[in-house]
Scaffold this motif. Structure first.
Motif, PDB file in Angstrom:
ATOM      1  N   MET A 121       0.845  -1.181   0.000  1.00  0.00           N
ATOM      2  CA  MET A 121       0.000   0.000   0.000  1.00  0.00           C
ATOM      3  C   MET A 121       0.885   1.237   0.000  1.00  0.00           C
ATOM      4  O   MET A 121       1.823   1.326   0.774  1.00  0.00           O
ATOM      5  CB  MET A 121      -0.882  -0.041   1.248  1.00  0.00           C
ATOM      6  CG  MET A 121      -1.821   1.131   1.321  1.00  0.00           C
ATOM      7  SD  MET A 121      -3.181   0.825   2.463  1.00  0.00           S
ATOM      8  CE  MET A 121      -4.079  -0.421   1.584  1.00  0.00           C
ATOM      9  N   SER A 122       0.576   2.188  -0.847  1.00  0.00           N
ATOM     10  CA  SER A 122       1.415   3.384  -0.918  1.00  0.00           C
ATOM     11  C   SER A 122       1.108   4.306   0.246  1.00  0.00           C
ATOM     12  O   SER A 122      -0.002   4.348   0.743  1.00  0.00           O
ATOM     13  CB  SER A 122       1.170   4.116  -2.232  1.00  0.00           C
ATOM     14  OG  SER A 122      -0.059   4.808  -2.179  1.00  0.00           O
ATOM     15  N   SER A 123       2.126   5.038   0.676  1.00  0.00           N
ATOM     16  CA  SER A 123       1.940   5.912   1.817  1.00  0.00           C
ATOM     17  C   SER A 123       1.008   7.073   1.476  1.00  0.00           C
ATOM     18  O   SER A 123       0.490   7.725   2.362  1.00  0.00           O
ATOM     19  CB  SER A 123       3.284   6.419   2.326  1.00  0.00           C
ATOM     20  OG  SER A 123       3.899   7.207   1.346  1.00  0.00           O
ATOM     21  N   GLU A 124       0.791   7.351   0.179  1.00  0.00           N
ATOM     22  CA  GLU A 124      -0.121   8.429  -0.193  1.00  0.00           C
ATOM     23  C   GLU A 124      -1.545   8.136   0.240  1.00  0.00           C
ATOM     24  O   GLU A 124      -2.320   9.045   0.491  1.00  0.00           O
ATOM     25  CB  GLU A 124      -0.085   8.655  -1.703  1.00  0.00           C
ATOM     26  CG  GLU A 124       1.186   9.336  -2.155  1.00  0.00           C
ATOM     27  CD  GLU A 124       1.270   9.464  -3.662  1.00  0.00           C
ATOM     28  OE1 GLU A 124       0.235   9.366  -4.334  1.00  0.00           O
ATOM     29  OE2 GLU A 124       2.386   9.656  -4.159  1.00  0.00           O
ATOM     30  N   SER A 125      -1.905   6.862   0.322  1.00  0.00           N
ATOM     31  CA  SER A 125      -3.262   6.532   0.742  1.00  0.00           C
ATOM     32  C   SER A 125      -3.362   6.401   2.263  1.00  0.00           C
ATOM     33  O   SER A 125      -4.430   6.144   2.786  1.00  0.00           O
ATOM     34  CB  SER A 125      -3.732   5.245   0.072  1.00  0.00           C
ATOM     35  OG  SER A 125      -2.924   4.169   0.479  1.00  0.00           O
ATOM     36  N   ASN A 126      -2.252   6.578   2.954  1.00  0.00           N
ATOM     37  CA  ASN A 126      -2.282   6.543   4.406  1.00  0.00           C
ATOM     38  C   ASN A 126      -2.651   7.909   4.970  1.00  0.00           C
ATOM     39  O   ASN A 126      -2.532   8.923   4.305  1.00  0.00           O
ATOM     40  CB  ASN A 126      -0.919   6.117   4.973  1.00  0.00           C
ATOM     41  CG  ASN A 126      -0.658   4.647   4.749  1.00  0.00           C
ATOM     42  OD1 ASN A 126      -1.539   3.882   4.379  1.00  0.00           O
ATOM     43  ND2 ASN A 126       0.572   4.242   4.967  1.00  0.00           N
ATOM     44  N   VAL A 127      -3.093   7.891   6.206  1.00  0.00           N
ATOM     45  CA  VAL A 127      -3.467   9.109   6.906  1.00  0.00           C
ATOM     46  C   VAL A 127      -2.460   9.322   8.030  1.00  0.00           C
ATOM     47  O   VAL A 127      -2.141   8.397   8.772  1.00  0.00           O
ATOM     48  CB  VAL A 127      -4.892   8.984   7.492  1.00  0.00           C
ATOM     49  CG1 VAL A 127      -5.273  10.225   8.270  1.00  0.00           C
ATOM     50  CG2 VAL A 127      -5.892   8.710   6.377  1.00  0.00           C
ATOM     51  N   LYS A 128      -1.941  10.535   8.122  1.00  0.00           N
ATOM     52  CA  LYS A 128      -0.947  10.854   9.150  1.00  0.00           C
ATOM     53  C   LYS A 128      -1.605  11.737  10.203  1.00  0.00           C
ATOM     54  O   LYS A 128      -2.233  12.743   9.872  1.00  0.00           O
ATOM     55  CB  LYS A 128       0.219  11.589   8.490  1.00  0.00           C
ATOM     56  CG  LYS A 128       1.399  11.833   9.397  1.00  0.00           C
ATOM     57  CD  LYS A 128       2.584  12.225   8.528  1.00  0.00           C
ATOM     58  CE  LYS A 128       3.366  13.334   9.125  1.00  0.00           C
ATOM     59  NZ  LYS A 128       4.461  13.786   8.271  1.00  0.00           N
ATOM     60  N   LEU A 129      -1.476  11.326  11.449  1.00  0.00           N
ATOM     61  CA  LEU A 129      -2.028  12.107  12.553  1.00  0.00           C
ATOM     62  C   LEU A 129      -0.890  12.590  13.434  1.00  0.00           C
ATOM     63  O   LEU A 129       0.003  11.818  13.779  1.00  0.00           O
ATOM     64  CB  LEU A 129      -2.972  11.248  13.400  1.00  0.00           C
ATOM     65  CG  LEU A 129      -4.245  10.816  12.696  1.00  0.00           C
ATOM     66  CD1 LEU A 129      -4.133   9.364  12.301  1.00  0.00           C
ATOM     67  CD2 LEU A 129      -5.428  11.030  13.576  1.00  0.00           C
ATOM     68  N   THR A 130      -0.929  13.855  13.789  1.00  0.00           N
ATOM     69  CA  THR A 130       0.018  14.409  14.743  1.00  0.00           C
ATOM     70  C   THR A 130      -0.800  14.797  15.968  1.00  0.00           C
ATOM     71  O   THR A 130      -1.769  15.550  15.864  1.00  0.00           O
ATOM     72  CB  THR A 130       0.742  15.647  14.166  1.00  0.00           C
ATOM     73  OG1 THR A 130       1.378  15.266  12.949  1.00  0.00           O
ATOM     74  CG2 THR A 130       1.778  16.165  15.142  1.00  0.00           C
ATOM     75  N   ILE A 131      -0.416  14.251  17.113  1.00  0.00           N
ATOM     76  CA  ILE A 131      -1.163  14.455  18.350  1.00  0.00           C
ATOM     77  C   ILE A 131      -0.280  15.210  19.326  1.00  0.00           C
ATOM     78  O   ILE A 131       0.842  14.785  19.608  1.00  0.00           O
ATOM     79  CB  ILE A 131      -1.573  13.098  18.965  1.00  0.00           C
ATOM     80  CG1 ILE A 131      -2.388  12.296  17.942  1.00  0.00           C
ATOM     81  CG2 ILE A 131      -2.354  13.301  20.251  1.00  0.00           C
ATOM     82  CD1 ILE A 131      -2.167  10.822  17.998  1.00  0.00           C
ATOM     83  N   ALA A 132      -0.775  16.320  19.820  1.00  0.00           N
ATOM     84  CA  ALA A 132      -0.041  17.104  20.823  1.00  0.00           C
ATOM     85  C   ALA A 132      -0.846  17.079  22.114  1.00  0.00           C
ATOM     86  O   ALA A 132      -2.007  17.492  22.135  1.00  0.00           O
ATOM     87  CB  ALA A 132       0.157  18.531  20.343  1.00  0.00           C
ATOM     88  N   LEU A 133      -0.244  16.565  23.172  1.00  0.00           N
ATOM     89  CA  LEU A 133      -0.878  16.561  24.486  1.00  0.00           C
ATOM     90  C   LEU A 133      -0.551  17.884  25.164  1.00  0.00           C
ATOM     91  O   LEU A 133       0.609  18.252  25.276  1.00  0.00           O
ATOM     92  CB  LEU A 133      -0.358  15.396  25.327  1.00  0.00           C
ATOM     93  CG  LEU A 133      -0.542  14.003  24.724  1.00  0.00           C
ATOM     94  CD1 LEU A 133       0.108  12.952  25.605  1.00  0.00           C
ATOM     95  CD2 LEU A 133      -2.012  13.696  24.545  1.00  0.00           C
ATOM     96  N   CYS A 134      -1.564  18.594  25.601  1.00  0.00           N
ATOM     97  CA  CYS A 134      -1.371  19.919  26.201  1.00  0.00           C
ATOM     98  C   CYS A 134      -1.884  19.895  27.633  1.00  0.00           C
ATOM     99  O   CYS A 134      -3.044  20.190  27.870  1.00  0.00           O
ATOM    100  CB  CYS A 134      -2.136  20.970  25.408  1.00  0.00           C
ATOM    101  SG  CYS A 134      -1.974  20.842  23.626  1.00  0.00           S
ATOM    102  N   ASN A 135      -1.046  19.502  28.570  1.00  0.00           N
ATOM    103  CA  ASN A 135      -1.478  19.449  29.958  1.00  0.00           C
ATOM    104  C   ASN A 135      -0.599  20.335  30.820  1.00  0.00           C
ATOM    105  O   ASN A 135       0.466  19.921  31.253  1.00  0.00           O
ATOM    106  CB  ASN A 135      -1.463  18.012  30.470  1.00  0.00           C
ATOM    107  CG  ASN A 135      -2.144  17.895  31.817  1.00  0.00           C
ATOM    108  OD1 ASN A 135      -2.312  18.878  32.532  1.00  0.00           O
ATOM    109  ND2 ASN A 135      -2.537  16.690  32.169  1.00  0.00           N
ATOM    110  N   PRO A 136      -1.061  21.559  31.103  1.00  0.00           N
ATOM    111  CA  PRO A 136      -0.248  22.489  31.892  1.00  0.00           C
ATOM    112  C   PRO A 136      -0.080  22.036  33.349  1.00  0.00           C
ATOM    113  O   PRO A 136       0.792  22.544  34.048  1.00  0.00           O
ATOM    114  CB  PRO A 136      -1.033  23.801  31.805  1.00  0.00           C
ATOM    115  CG  PRO A 136      -2.428  23.417  31.459  1.00  0.00           C
ATOM    116  CD  PRO A 136      -2.329  22.130  30.688  1.00  0.00           C
TER     117      PRO A 136
END
Length: 125
Positions: free
Chosen positions: A1-16
């Motif tokens: 499967m080509s990476s173009e059909s993949n979905v990339k998620l970037t998750i930032a946890l923001c806990n002060p």
């Protein structure tokens, strides 16, 4: 499967409320759990990809991780995030077919709405 059909998620946890060590531990625990799911790859975000205003720790961005999944497994990952991060403040960036969606949530209700928006975004991409 080509990476173009993949979905990339970037998750930032923001806990002060957490200090750097606890935030890092929480991020690594989440990463470990994500790796147990059916993902193409997952890891901490390297300093080379620093978004403006982010803090770096040991060559990686503080409280941030990325996961790449096939379109078929996006729903599973988003569902996991909803269950796991319901009461936390997070920023989520979804990239599919060259398009990006950024959402932020700080409650279960906002997270549910953000995850639904992400799912619709992926389906439309």
């Amino acid at each position: 499967m080509s990476s173009e059909s993949n979905v990339k998620l970037t998750i930032a946890l923001c806990n002060p409320d957490l200090d750097a060590e606890d935030q890092e531990r929480e991020t690594r625990n989440l990463l470990r759990e994500i790796k147990e799911l059916d993902v193409e790859n997952a890891g901490l975000v390297a300093v080379t990809e620093i978004p403006e205003g982010s803090k770096a720790l040991g060559g990686f961005l503080f409280g941030m991780l990325q996961a790449e999944v096939t379109i078929g497994n996006v729903k599973q990952l988003l569902g996991f995030l909803g269950d796991r991060l319901g009461n936390k403040t997070i920023e989520l960036e979804v990239e599919a077919n060259g398009k990006k969606l950024k959402v932020k949530a700080s409650s279960q209700q906002e997270l549910t709405a953000a995850l639904e928006a992400a799912q619709k975004f992926v389906a439309a991409s």
